[in-house]
Design a protein around this motif. Structure first.
Motif, mmCIF file in Angstrom:
data_model
loop_
_atom_site.group_PDB
_atom_site.id
_atom_site.type_symbol
_atom_site.label_atom_id
_atom_site.label_comp_id
_atom_site.label_asym_id
_atom_site.label_seq_id
_atom_site.Cartn_x
_atom_site.Cartn_y
_atom_site.Cartn_z
ATOM 1 N N ALA A 325 86.235 40.422 64.761
ATOM 2 C CA ALA A 325 86.902 39.293 65.409
ATOM 3 C C ALA A 325 87.430 38.312 64.366
ATOM 4 O O ALA A 325 86.722 37.966 63.418
ATOM 5 C CB ALA A 325 85.941 38.572 66.356
ATOM 6 N N VAL A 327 88.409 34.565 63.678
ATOM 7 C CA VAL A 327 88.006 33.298 64.301
ATOM 8 C C VAL A 327 88.349 32.116 63.403
ATOM 9 O O VAL A 327 88.283 32.213 62.188
ATOM 10 C CB VAL A 327 86.485 33.270 64.607
ATOM 11 N N ALA A 333 82.534 31.510 63.792
ATOM 12 C CA ALA A 333 82.172 32.692 63.011
ATOM 13 C C ALA A 333 80.689 32.988 63.169
ATOM 14 O O ALA A 333 80.283 34.134 63.351
ATOM 15 C CB ALA A 333 82.523 32.468 61.536
ATOM 16 N N CYS A 336 80.033 34.373 66.797
ATOM 17 C CA CYS A 336 80.431 35.769 66.961
ATOM 18 C C CYS A 336 79.525 36.695 66.154
ATOM 19 O O CYS A 336 79.212 37.812 66.592
ATOM 20 C CB CYS A 336 81.890 35.960 66.549
ATOM 21 N N THR A 343 83.124 39.181 61.338
ATOM 22 C CA THR A 343 84.139 38.138 61.514
ATOM 23 C C THR A 343 85.056 38.014 60.302
ATOM 24 O O THR A 343 84.688 38.329 59.169
ATOM 25 C CB THR A 343 83.481 36.772 61.777
ATOM 26 N N ARG A 345 87.458 34.894 58.868
ATOM 27 C CA ARG A 345 87.775 33.481 59.042
ATOM 28 C C ARG A 345 89.254 33.220 58.784
ATOM 29 O O ARG A 345 89.832 33.721 57.827
ATOM 30 C CB ARG A 345 86.951 32.630 58.075
#
Length: 538
Positions: A325, A327, A333, A336, A343, A345
């Motif tokens: 993901a 984010v 972060a 998740c 993650t 960033r």
């Protein structure tokens, strides 16, 4: 009163639609049985991915067939050639590469006719072509199962398509049962050959296509513990090298001799100027250089077997599935990551590049990855990263989430225990049911869909378009919420940055409670580096 469905009419010939159905059924069956096949994979390398590799190879064949149907109304010859070509381009691993050659061998005969006699000849040609493609054929493997299927099919020739398909499947099942007695490593592990097990599944899908009835799945058993000294993965070559190669036949003959001297598990399949090369070696660079000397290698994939081993030297299990993901903000972060996601960033004004996304997919260390870009502008970079990861043998599903709140909604319904396709559908549905908004502060005067804004104005963006221009962030947020909830909703998600005005979240939660009694509210803190406020309405 419901009307009974008409009985299925058994096929007498494989036409284009039947081949299309076979591809779809084989893909579905391998999807159901992939984990079982992975679990019994102990030869030639105990890396637990034979089922996955066969599935990805079948998926490539299926996609190629669907592509020709989308473009025209293909005949049988075009369809079987598309099937074989797609499998060649998408072949994964040792067994997947052999399966692609089996399909190629069948395609050459089925292009001439689809009755029982042609199917029997096709299976014989497939078994012969696959055995020739392997530098050192070993009994008790997929090659043995393919040969048994062809021999049994020959006994049914003259009896029609159904008889040939049934005898081929029965012959393959019988041969599969006998594989532990032919290969010591299978007997020690207490399993049948994983590649042969996959071929039985593919032939079962063919039988279902022509009869309308699915055969019972072949029985498998979980592998027994193999003592470390018996595990073939630990004393073999360090790397698996796979690439597509554009080269002439004579050059490929020389390449095969050179690679045979370099390593083992050598399989070279294809023809007509395009080949798929698979080999296990200690010197990956030399294997690639040999391809360069022979022609033009591309889609090069190199897997370091030791990279999947734990500190004891035993191969570590890859996760079956992971979520990656993108984010904004350290708080999201962390949220998740707690939910099990890898993650990436985002930084203000500096979205992650495709290489960062690909690196995150690799770091997830999973066979299947769901990718959540959470930003419309990242769609192309995410698609490119997903495609590159697929070329490395990772199955990637890209869900086109356009905001972090959609990604949170998708992650909330993620269930690793579900089948991959079902999980992706559920996550996609959750993301699609989430309307999203964002509050930002204008940096300069500009024209927007809601009028002219001045530097310092608060902008309320709904689904990416400026819908509200205000002076106060609290009031603008309330206006945006009211507009979104006017279309209904059951859950409001607020994602608040650390630098948002004090009391913003409690103010909005109270606003929802006062005006929308049946709506729940959930608040997350994004930390630094995120927009002041993100809103999701499900």
């Amino acid at each position: 009163m419901s009307r009974a469905l008409p009985p299925f009419e058994e096929l007498v010939e494989l036409d284009a639609e039947a081949v299309r159905s076979w591809c779809a059924r084989a893909l579905d069956a391998l999807g159901r049985e992939r984990e079982e096949i992975d679990a019994i994979n102990v030869y030639p390398v105990a890396d637990g991915d034979t089922g996955t590799n066969l599935y990805l190879t079948a998926e490539a064949a299926h996609q190629a067939v669907e592509a020709v149907f989308a473009a025209s109304a293909p005949d049988t010859a075009e369809t079987v050639r598309a099937m074989a070509h797609g499998a060649l381009l998408g072949a994964r691993g040792n067994s997947g590469t052999i399966l692609s050659q089996l399909l190629r061998g069948m395609a050459g005969v089925l292009a001439q006719g689809g009755d029982g006699d042609h199917l029997a000849r096709a299976l014989a040609e497939a078994a012969s072509a696959a055995r020739k493609a392997v530098a050192h054929p070993v009994e008790g493997t997929i090659l043995t199962v393919a040969a048994a299927a062809a021999a049994a099919a020959a006994c049914g020739a003259g009896g029609g398509l159904v008889d040939v398909a049934r005898k081929a499947h029965e012959g393959a099942r019988s041969a599969l049962t006998a594989t532990p007695g032919q290969l010591d490593v299978l007997e020690r592990a207490g399993v049948v050959d994983a590649g042969g097990r996959g071929l039985v599944t593919v032939l079962g899908a063919l039988l279902e296509t022509v009869t309308g009835q699915a055969p019972a799945p072949a029985a498998t058993a979980p592998p027994a513990f193999l003592p470390r000294e018996d595990c073939p993965a630990e004393d073999g070559p360090a790397y698996e090298v796979i690439y597509l190669l554009e080269a002439e036949d004579a050059a490929v003959e020389l390449l095969t001799s050179r690679l045979d001297a370099l390593g083992e598990s050598l399989v070279v399949v294809g023809g007509d100027g395009l080949w798929n090369v698979h080999v296990h070696v200690d010197d990956a660079g030399a294997a690639v250089e040999a391809g360069i000397e022979a022609g033009r290698p591309h889609r090069i994939r190199i897997t370091h077997f030791a990279a999947d081993a734990d500190s004891s030297g035993r191969r570590a299990e890859r996760a079956q599935r992971a979520v990656v993901a993108v984010v904004p903000g350290e708080g999201l972060a962390g949220l998740c990551a707690e939910a099990g996601a890898t993650t990436v960033r985002t930084r203000p004004g500096e979205p992650p590049a495709g290489d960062e996304l690909l690196d995150a997919i690799r770091r997830a260390h999973a066979r299947e990855v769901v990718l959540l870009p959470n930003d419309t502008d990242l769609r192309q970079a995410a698609a490119a990263a997903a495609e590159r990861a697929r070329a490395e043998g990772i199955r990637v599903a890209l869900i086109p989430t356009r905001a972090a709140v959609q990604g949170i909604a998708a992650l909330a319904v993620h269930e690793p225990g579900r089948r991959f396709d079902e999980d992706v559908v559920a996550m996609t549905a959750a993301a699609g049911a989430t309307r999203y908004a964002e509050l930002a502060v204008a940096e300069r005067q500009s024209f927007t869909s809601a009028g002219v804004c001045q530097a310092g104005d608060v902008l309320g963006l709904i689904e990416g378009d400026v819908a509200v221009i205000g002076k106060d962030l609290h009031q603008t947020a309330r206006t945006v919420l009211d507009r979104m909830l006017s279309a209904g909703g059951e859950l409001v998600t607020l994602v608040v940055a650390d630098d948002a005005p004090p009391g913003l979240a409690p103010d909005l939660e109270a606003h929802v409670r006062r005006g929308y009694l049946a709506v729940d509210t959930t608040t997350y803190h994004a930390g630094t580096g995120a927009p002041p406020l993100l809103i999701g309405v499900e």
